[in-house]
Design a protein around this motif. Sequence first.
Motif, PDB file in Angstrom:
ATOM      1  N   ILE A  86       7.331  26.276  -3.491  1.00 41.73           N
ATOM      2  CA  ILE A  86       8.771  26.022  -3.387  1.00 41.73           C
ATOM      3  C   ILE A  86       8.967  24.623  -2.817  1.00 41.73           C
ATOM      4  O   ILE A  86       8.451  24.314  -1.741  1.00 41.73           O
ATOM      5  N   ARG A  87       9.693  23.769  -3.516  1.00 44.75           N
ATOM      6  CA  ARG A  87      10.025  22.435  -3.016  1.00 44.75           C
ATOM      7  C   ARG A  87      11.487  22.440  -2.607  1.00 44.75           C
ATOM      8  O   ARG A  87      12.343  22.975  -3.323  1.00 44.75           O
ATOM      9  N   TYR A  88      11.793  21.860  -1.470  1.00 48.60           N
ATOM     10  CA  TYR A  88      13.187  21.807  -1.046  1.00 48.60           C
ATOM     11  C   TYR A  88      13.500  20.449  -0.443  1.00 48.60           C
ATOM     12  O   TYR A  88      12.610  19.699  -0.027  1.00 48.60           O
ATOM     13  N   GLY A  89      14.788  20.109  -0.405  1.00 50.36           N
ATOM     14  CA  GLY A  89      15.207  18.821   0.126  1.00 50.36           C
ATOM     15  C   GLY A  89      16.710  18.664   0.012  1.00 50.36           C
ATOM     16  O   GLY A  89      17.416  19.565  -0.471  1.00 50.36           O
ATOM     17  N   PRO A  90      17.258  17.536   0.458  1.00 52.48           N
ATOM     18  CA  PRO A  90      18.707  17.296   0.393  1.00 52.48           C
ATOM     19  C   PRO A  90      19.210  17.377  -1.043  1.00 52.48           C
ATOM     20  O   PRO A  90      18.545  16.918  -1.975  1.00 52.48           O
ATOM     21  N   PRO A 102       0.845  -1.191   0.000  1.00 53.39           N
ATOM     22  CA  PRO A 102       0.000   0.000   0.000  1.00 53.39           C
ATOM     23  C   PRO A 102       0.875   1.233   0.000  1.00 53.39           C
ATOM     24  O   PRO A 102       2.040   1.191   0.381  1.00 53.39           O
ATOM     25  N   ARG A 103       0.289   2.371  -0.428  1.00 51.06           N
ATOM     26  CA  ARG A 103       1.065   3.601  -0.533  1.00 51.06           C
ATOM     27  C   ARG A 103       1.722   3.978   0.774  1.00 51.06           C
ATOM     28  O   ARG A 103       2.867   4.427   0.807  1.00 51.06           O
ATOM     29  N   SER A 104       1.008   3.795   1.890  1.00 49.92           N
ATOM     30  CA  SER A 104       1.573   4.153   3.196  1.00 49.92           C
ATOM     31  C   SER A 104       2.796   3.314   3.507  1.00 49.92           C
ATOM     32  O   SER A 104       3.777   3.787   4.081  1.00 49.92           O
ATOM     33  N   GLY A 105       2.767   2.020   3.117  1.00 50.38           N
ATOM     34  CA  GLY A 105       3.919   1.157   3.361  1.00 50.38           C
ATOM     35  C   GLY A 105       5.110   1.565   2.526  1.00 50.38           C
ATOM     36  O   GLY A 105       6.251   1.584   2.986  1.00 50.38           O
ATOM     37  N   ARG A 106       4.855   1.901   1.244  1.00 49.63           N
ATOM     38  CA  ARG A 106       5.953   2.347   0.388  1.00 49.63           C
ATOM     39  C   ARG A 106       6.542   3.640   0.918  1.00 49.63           C
ATOM     40  O   ARG A 106       7.745   3.864   0.858  1.00 49.63           O
ATOM     41  N   ALA A 107       5.666   4.518   1.450  1.00 42.25           N
ATOM     42  CA  ALA A 107       6.152   5.794   1.982  1.00 42.25           C
ATOM     43  C   ALA A 107       7.069   5.573   3.168  1.00 42.25           C
ATOM     44  O   ALA A 107       8.100   6.229   3.299  1.00 42.25           O
ATOM     45  N   ARG A 108       6.702   4.627   4.060  1.00 35.47           N
ATOM     46  CA  ARG A 108       7.551   4.375   5.226  1.00 35.47           C
ATOM     47  C   ARG A 108       8.917   3.854   4.791  1.00 35.47           C
ATOM     48  O   ARG A 108       9.953   4.238   5.345  1.00 35.47           O
ATOM     49  N   GLY A 121       8.309  11.931  12.804  1.00 33.39           N
ATOM     50  CA  GLY A 121       6.911  12.216  13.106  1.00 33.39           C
ATOM     51  C   GLY A 121       6.090  12.419  11.852  1.00 33.39           C
ATOM     52  O   GLY A 121       6.596  12.335  10.725  1.00 33.39           O
ATOM     53  N   PRO A 122       4.804  12.709  12.022  1.00 35.06           N
ATOM     54  CA  PRO A 122       3.921  12.886  10.873  1.00 35.06           C
ATOM     55  C   PRO A 122       4.224  14.176  10.120  1.00 35.06           C
ATOM     56  O   PRO A 122       4.635  15.175  10.709  1.00 35.06           O
ATOM     57  N   GLU A 123       4.017  14.151   8.811  1.00 36.79           N
ATOM     58  CA  GLU A 123       4.129  15.368   8.024  1.00 36.79           C
ATOM     59  C   GLU A 123       2.856  16.187   8.222  1.00 36.79           C
ATOM     60  O   GLU A 123       1.752  15.650   8.190  1.00 36.79           O
ATOM     61  N   VAL A 124       3.041  17.483   8.424  1.00 44.21           N
ATOM     62  CA  VAL A 124       1.901  18.370   8.663  1.00 44.21           C
ATOM     63  C   VAL A 124       2.025  19.609   7.791  1.00 44.21           C
ATOM     64  O   VAL A 124       3.093  19.926   7.262  1.00 44.21           O
ATOM     65  N   LEU A 125       0.921  20.313   7.659  1.00 42.71           N
ATOM     66  CA  LEU A 125       0.884  21.604   6.993  1.00 42.71           C
ATOM     67  C   LEU A 125       0.637  22.673   8.043  1.00 42.71           C
ATOM     68  O   LEU A 125      -0.224  22.513   8.913  1.00 42.71           O
ATOM     69  N   ILE A 126       1.418  23.752   7.978  1.00 39.45           N
ATOM     70  CA  ILE A 126       1.159  24.924   8.802  1.00 39.45           C
ATOM     71  C   ILE A 126       0.697  26.008   7.844  1.00 39.45           C
ATOM     72  O   ILE A 126       1.452  26.399   6.935  1.00 39.45           O
ATOM     73  N   VAL A 127      -0.538  26.476   7.999  1.00 39.94           N
ATOM     74  CA  VAL A 127      -1.147  27.393   7.039  1.00 39.94           C
ATOM     75  C   VAL A 127      -1.711  28.595   7.779  1.00 39.94           C
ATOM     76  O   VAL A 127      -2.440  28.442   8.766  1.00 39.94           O
ATOM     77  N   THR A 186      12.350  11.443  -0.200  1.00 43.30           N
ATOM     78  CA  THR A 186      12.452  12.383   0.909  1.00 43.30           C
ATOM     79  C   THR A 186      11.061  12.787   1.382  1.00 43.30           C
ATOM     80  O   THR A 186      10.086  12.683   0.643  1.00 43.30           O
ATOM     81  N   PRO A 187      10.945  13.248   2.620  1.00 38.74           N
ATOM     82  CA  PRO A 187       9.662  13.816   3.047  1.00 38.74           C
ATOM     83  C   PRO A 187       9.273  14.952   2.103  1.00 38.74           C
ATOM     84  O   PRO A 187      10.133  15.598   1.502  1.00 38.74           O
ATOM     85  N   GLU A 188       8.001  15.192   1.967  1.00 37.92           N
ATOM     86  CA  GLU A 188       7.533  16.255   1.083  1.00 37.92           C
ATOM     87  C   GLU A 188       7.667  17.588   1.812  1.00 37.92           C
ATOM     88  O   GLU A 188       6.870  17.908   2.694  1.00 37.92           O
ATOM     89  N   LEU A 189       8.689  18.343   1.436  1.00 41.80           N
ATOM     90  CA  LEU A 189       9.006  19.608   2.075  1.00 41.80           C
ATOM     91  C   LEU A 189       8.644  20.747   1.124  1.00 41.80           C
ATOM     92  O   LEU A 189       9.216  20.856   0.037  1.00 41.80           O
TER      93      LEU A 189
END
Length: 278
Positions: free
Chosen positions: A217-221, A6-12, A261-267, A235-238
Amino acid sequence: MQSALPRSGRARIARTAWLRALVLGMTTLAGSASVAGAGSRMTMPYPTFFGTIPAATYDVHGNRLGDAFLAIDLRDDGSVEMDVVSGIDGGAKNVVHAELEPVRVGEETRLRIVRQRSQSFEPSGEPMVMLEVDHEKGVARCTPPGKDPESVPVVKLPKEDRVANVPLNLLFQPLARGERKRLKFQVFLCLGGPRLVNFIAKAAGEGKGKKSQVREIRYGPDFGKMFSWVVDTVTPELYFWFDAGGEGQYIGHRMPLYSKGPEVLIVRDGFPPSTLLD
């Protein structure tokens, strides 16, 4: 071929691979270069707004989890302090702080980071490692809960470091205003041992449809061209989002609430999270 997971498993698995790459692929900083002439080489423009911006924390499906805010204060000497608090009501939260000083760059007065601090709290309320960066002294540290910071060995930063953990809403202004397409910087991490990681931010331009007024703006390593696929796949979706109207007004960002931890949105208030979600 489509994975049977499942998508959640692939994400982990993807997140685990990303963390392993950071731990194994980067060098810890203990014993690095001298701090003579230490200080940040990263400068950024002054904010267009001072005061407190009320916001909220959402999960990646747009469900509200708790309050948040971004506070930017201008001091009499021209220095700026920034605080961002986000989290889940009655649960985990993240608290970050930055201090910036005015510097002259050509004909323009800009801001340079002096100190940065970040700490997360577990769902139980227990504090996690405190991350601190002192650009004037050229050192950083990761202080475990219950430890005296003065008893924790410091890590030396390179001369004229490019570390920018906290004030990314200011650092990304050239991207938000369409003046640049990409920007390179560094992030100091505590997970897996104190280390600097090269990061890259890229402007995705203005969106379509409901995102038409948003610049993403997308950012990551930054693993270089050979490993550029890593940013898009494991990578986490930043993300950071800004008003595409011209002033680069901050709208929100997406990141893990704390390490692993969980990915969250701050809006910020007034912008439905659905505006930012696919």
